[in-house]
Design a protein around this motif. Structure first.
Motif, PDB file in Angstrom:
ATOM      1  N   UNK A   1      33.221 -74.057  -0.591  1.00  0.00           N
ATOM      2  CA  UNK A   1      33.468 -72.893   0.264  1.00  0.00           C
ATOM      3  C   UNK A   1      32.261 -72.719   1.182  1.00  0.00           C
ATOM      4  N   UNK A   2      32.438 -72.847   2.496  1.00  0.00           N
ATOM      5  CA  UNK A   2      31.291 -72.798   3.411  1.00  0.00           C
ATOM      6  C   UNK A   2      30.633 -71.416   3.469  1.00  0.00           C
ATOM      7  N   UNK A   3      29.310 -71.413   3.480  1.00  0.00           N
ATOM      8  CA  UNK A   3      28.576 -70.158   3.563  1.00  0.00           C
ATOM      9  C   UNK A   3      28.880 -69.391   4.851  1.00  0.00           C
ATOM     10  N   UNK A   4      29.165 -70.109   5.940  1.00  0.00           N
ATOM     11  CA  UNK A   4      29.429 -69.432   7.210  1.00  0.00           C
ATOM     12  C   UNK A   4      30.644 -68.508   7.103  1.00  0.00           C
ATOM     13  N   UNK A   5      31.581 -68.837   6.211  1.00  0.00           N
ATOM     14  CA  UNK A   5      32.736 -67.962   5.987  1.00  0.00           C
ATOM     15  C   UNK A   5      32.421 -66.884   4.960  1.00  0.00           C
ATOM     16  N   UNK A   6      31.592 -67.206   3.980  1.00  0.00           N
ATOM     17  CA  UNK A   6      31.170 -66.179   3.024  1.00  0.00           C
ATOM     18  C   UNK A   6      30.392 -65.077   3.725  1.00  0.00           C
ATOM     19  N   UNK A   7      29.724 -65.431   4.809  1.00  0.00           N
ATOM     20  CA  UNK A   7      28.975 -64.431   5.571  1.00  0.00           C
ATOM     21  C   UNK A   7      29.887 -63.412   6.242  1.00  0.00           C
ATOM     22  N   UNK A   8      31.190 -63.684   6.299  1.00  0.00           N
ATOM     23  CA  UNK A   8      32.145 -62.746   6.880  1.00  0.00           C
ATOM     24  C   UNK A   8      32.539 -61.633   5.911  1.00  0.00           C
ATOM     25  N   UNK A   9      32.162 -61.771   4.645  1.00  0.00           N
ATOM     26  CA  UNK A   9      32.520 -60.747   3.665  1.00  0.00           C
ATOM     27  C   UNK A   9      31.880 -59.413   4.026  1.00  0.00           C
ATOM     28  N   UNK A  10      32.558 -58.304   3.718  1.00  0.00           N
ATOM     29  CA  UNK A  10      31.964 -56.995   3.981  1.00  0.00           C
ATOM     30  C   UNK A  10      30.639 -56.848   3.245  1.00  0.00           C
ATOM     31  N   UNK A  11      29.696 -56.192   3.867  1.00  0.00           N
ATOM     32  CA  UNK A  11      28.396 -55.972   3.237  1.00  0.00           C
ATOM     33  C   UNK A  11      28.568 -55.104   1.996  1.00  0.00           C
ATOM     34  N   UNK A  12      27.817 -55.424   0.955  1.00  0.00           N
ATOM     35  CA  UNK A  12      27.877 -54.633  -0.274  1.00  0.00           C
ATOM     36  C   UNK A  12      27.426 -53.206   0.012  1.00  0.00           C
TER      37      UNK A  12
ATOM     38  N   UNK B   1      25.933 -51.309  -1.885  1.00  0.00           N
ATOM     39  CA  UNK B   1      24.853 -50.975  -2.801  1.00  0.00           C
ATOM     40  C   UNK B   1      23.701 -51.942  -2.602  1.00  0.00           C
ATOM     41  N   UNK B   2      22.492 -51.471  -2.888  1.00  0.00           N
ATOM     42  CA  UNK B   2      21.310 -52.321  -2.837  1.00  0.00           C
ATOM     43  C   UNK B   2      20.888 -52.771  -4.226  1.00  0.00           C
ATOM     44  N   UNK B   3      21.740 -52.501  -5.217  1.00  0.00           N
ATOM     45  CA  UNK B   3      21.410 -52.873  -6.591  1.00  0.00           C
ATOM     46  C   UNK B   3      21.250 -54.389  -6.700  1.00  0.00           C
ATOM     47  N   UNK B   4      20.081 -54.887  -7.093  1.00  0.00           N
ATOM     48  CA  UNK B   4      19.848 -56.335  -7.155  1.00  0.00           C
ATOM     49  C   UNK B   4      20.833 -57.058  -8.070  1.00  0.00           C
ATOM     50  N   UNK B   5      21.215 -56.423  -9.171  1.00  0.00           N
ATOM     51  CA  UNK B   5      22.147 -57.053 -10.111  1.00  0.00           C
ATOM     52  C   UNK B   5      23.517 -57.256  -9.471  1.00  0.00           C
ATOM     53  N   UNK B   6      23.969 -56.274  -8.717  1.00  0.00           N
ATOM     54  CA  UNK B   6      25.264 -56.375  -8.049  1.00  0.00           C
ATOM     55  C   UNK B   6      25.246 -57.456  -6.979  1.00  0.00           C
ATOM     56  N   UNK B   7      24.164 -57.507  -6.213  1.00  0.00           N
ATOM     57  CA  UNK B   7      24.025 -58.524  -5.171  1.00  0.00           C
ATOM     58  C   UNK B   7      23.984 -59.919  -5.795  1.00  0.00           C
ATOM     59  N   UNK B   8      23.235 -60.047  -6.903  1.00  0.00           N
ATOM     60  CA  UNK B   8      23.144 -61.351  -7.581  1.00  0.00           C
ATOM     61  C   UNK B   8      24.495 -61.772  -8.137  1.00  0.00           C
ATOM     62  N   UNK B   9      25.242 -60.812  -8.680  1.00  0.00           N
ATOM     63  CA  UNK B   9      26.554 -61.124  -9.252  1.00  0.00           C
ATOM     64  C   UNK B   9      27.493 -61.679  -8.180  1.00  0.00           C
ATOM     65  N   UNK B  10      27.483 -61.069  -7.000  1.00  0.00           N
ATOM     66  CA  UNK B  10      28.356 -61.540  -5.921  1.00  0.00           C
ATOM     67  C   UNK B  10      28.013 -62.974  -5.537  1.00  0.00           C
ATOM     68  N   UNK B  11      26.718 -63.307  -5.540  1.00  0.00           N
ATOM     69  CA  UNK B  11      26.311 -64.667  -5.176  1.00  0.00           C
ATOM     70  C   UNK B  11      26.633 -65.650  -6.289  1.00  0.00           C
ATOM     71  N   UNK B  12      26.300 -65.295  -7.502  1.00  0.00           N
ATOM     72  CA  UNK B  12      26.445 -66.236  -8.613  1.00  0.00           C
ATOM     73  C   UNK B  12      27.901 -66.552  -8.910  1.00  0.00           C
ATOM     74  N   UNK B  13      28.789 -65.592  -8.720  1.00  0.00           N
ATOM     75  CA  UNK B  13      30.189 -65.816  -9.079  1.00  0.00           C
ATOM     76  C   UNK B  13      30.966 -66.567  -8.009  1.00  0.00           C
ATOM     77  N   UNK B  14      30.286 -66.989  -6.952  1.00  0.00           N
ATOM     78  CA  UNK B  14      30.924 -67.870  -5.969  1.00  0.00           C
ATOM     79  C   UNK B  14      30.326 -69.267  -6.046  1.00  0.00           C
ATOM     80  N   UNK B  15      29.267 -69.451  -6.830  1.00  0.00           N
ATOM     81  CA  UNK B  15      28.657 -70.772  -6.963  1.00  0.00           C
ATOM     82  C   UNK B  15      29.594 -71.703  -7.722  1.00  0.00           C
ATOM     83  N   UNK B  16      29.441 -72.997  -7.468  1.00  0.00           N
ATOM     84  CA  UNK B  16      30.377 -73.976  -8.017  1.00  0.00           C
ATOM     85  C   UNK B  16      30.410 -73.974  -9.533  1.00  0.00           C
TER      86      UNK B  16
END
Length: 336
Positions: free
Chosen positions: A107-118, A120-135
């Protein structure tokens, strides 16, 4: 009008009275996040694209069933989840096995960048969004049966309450909670024990340097050099080609047997997919007189070593927005 517009905020008595352009405008706002949701469920970029199309078609045909008890966005997620379950029941009644996911696509990052901004600034939430799209995560999820897979994604990734998941699936809250525990246990069987070992890691200077060294050694087909960058338990696969190689020696042996050693005239272009570093390799071909797509290596890097390489075929280049060729006389660096 906000992305989470409720029925009563649409200014009409029901979606049944909304014309198709208006409906399409409301639904299109959610296309990218629906596509990512379907991708997590299915593991295939192309299947996710088809399922989103089916989701929007079903939503239009069933628009009169939207009663405003939930947000329009949540209503679309319900339809998308059921569309994924229908596809899995038809095309993949059995989950992945043996650690391989032959239908896995990047899944190309250029399209993931189109997702709505979170919101929240919670680091755990931001990390979860990134980690759960990794291969590693997407592949591990494919080893779960479809309904527990849906429960896991809806509860742990999207944060839906158990009662909402139960209503969607036609189950009891107790059944959903039980399925979630089984899904979490099954997920752990296919992910490294330590969280930091299954995530691709941030794009820090150490990671960039390791990617540079891997790229240079690969272009030189220096297998010995590449081997020094691999962790002892590195994993290597090439979906949809069967074959999972685990351990540095097994990976190196496979490369040697495949004839990679001594290959000449390679060039590389850096990109990112699934929030991970990736390298697209091109091979000089005659009589084209140009460098044409060969393969894409997606790296998982942990603690300064490469822990997984997922290689994709040249048919993935167009979807990742990569050039269809590199000119033979273009001497500029493709590894900047």
């Amino acid at each position: 009008m906000s992305a989470d517009t409720r029925l009563e905020e649409l200014g009409v008595s029901g979606l049944g009275k909304v014309d198709e352009p208006t409906f399409s405008g409301l639904a299109e706002r959610h296309r990218r996040e629906l596509h990512v949701h379907c991708y997590r469920m299915l593991g295939s970029f192309e299947d996710a694209e088809d399922t989103v199309q089916e989701t929007l078609l079903r939503a239009w045909r069933r628009r009169e069933t939207f009663q405003g008890r939930s947000t329009f966005r949540a209503w679309l997620y319900r339809i998308a989840t059921n569309a994924c379950l229908d596809l899995l029941a038809k095309c993949r009644p059995e989950p992945a096995a043996g650690g391989e996911v032959l239908w896995l696509q990047p899944y190309p990052d250029r399209l993931l960048d189109e997702l709505p901004a979170a919101d929240t600034d919670d680091p755990e939430t931001v990390a979860l969004a990134r980690e759960t799209i990794e291969l590693a995560y997407v592949a591990a999820v494919q080893h779960l049966a479809p309904r527990p897979r849906a429960v896991l994604i809806l509860r742990d990734v999207l944060g839906w309450p158990a009662r909402d998941v139960a209503e969607l699936l036609g189950d009891s809250v107790n059944s959903v909670n039980s399925a979630l525990q089984r899904a979490r246990a099954g997920l752990r069987e296919h992910l490294p024990a330590e969280r930091q070992d299954w995530t691709g890691g941030e794009q820090d200077s150490g990671t960039r340097e390791l990617v540079r060294r891997y790229t240079e050694a690969s272009v030189a087909t220096d297998i010995a050099g590449i081997a020094t960058l691999l962790r002892d338990d590195v994993r290597c696969s090439m979906p949809p080609t069967p074959g999972l190689h685990v351990g540095r020696d097994a990976v190196v042996d496979d490369w040697i047997e495949s004839g990679f050693e001594g290959m000449e005239h390679l060039r590389a272009v850096h990109t990112r997919v699934n929030r991970q570093p990736a390298i697209a390799f091109y091979h000089r071909r005659e009589p084209a007189g140009a460098y044409l797509p060969l393969t894409i290596d997606v790296l998982r890097i942990t603690g300064g070593a490469i822990t997984e390489i997922v290689t994709f075929h040249d048919d993935r280049f167009p979807g990742l927005g990569l050039p269809d060729h590199l000119a033979a006389d273009d001497m500029q660096s493709d590894m900047e």
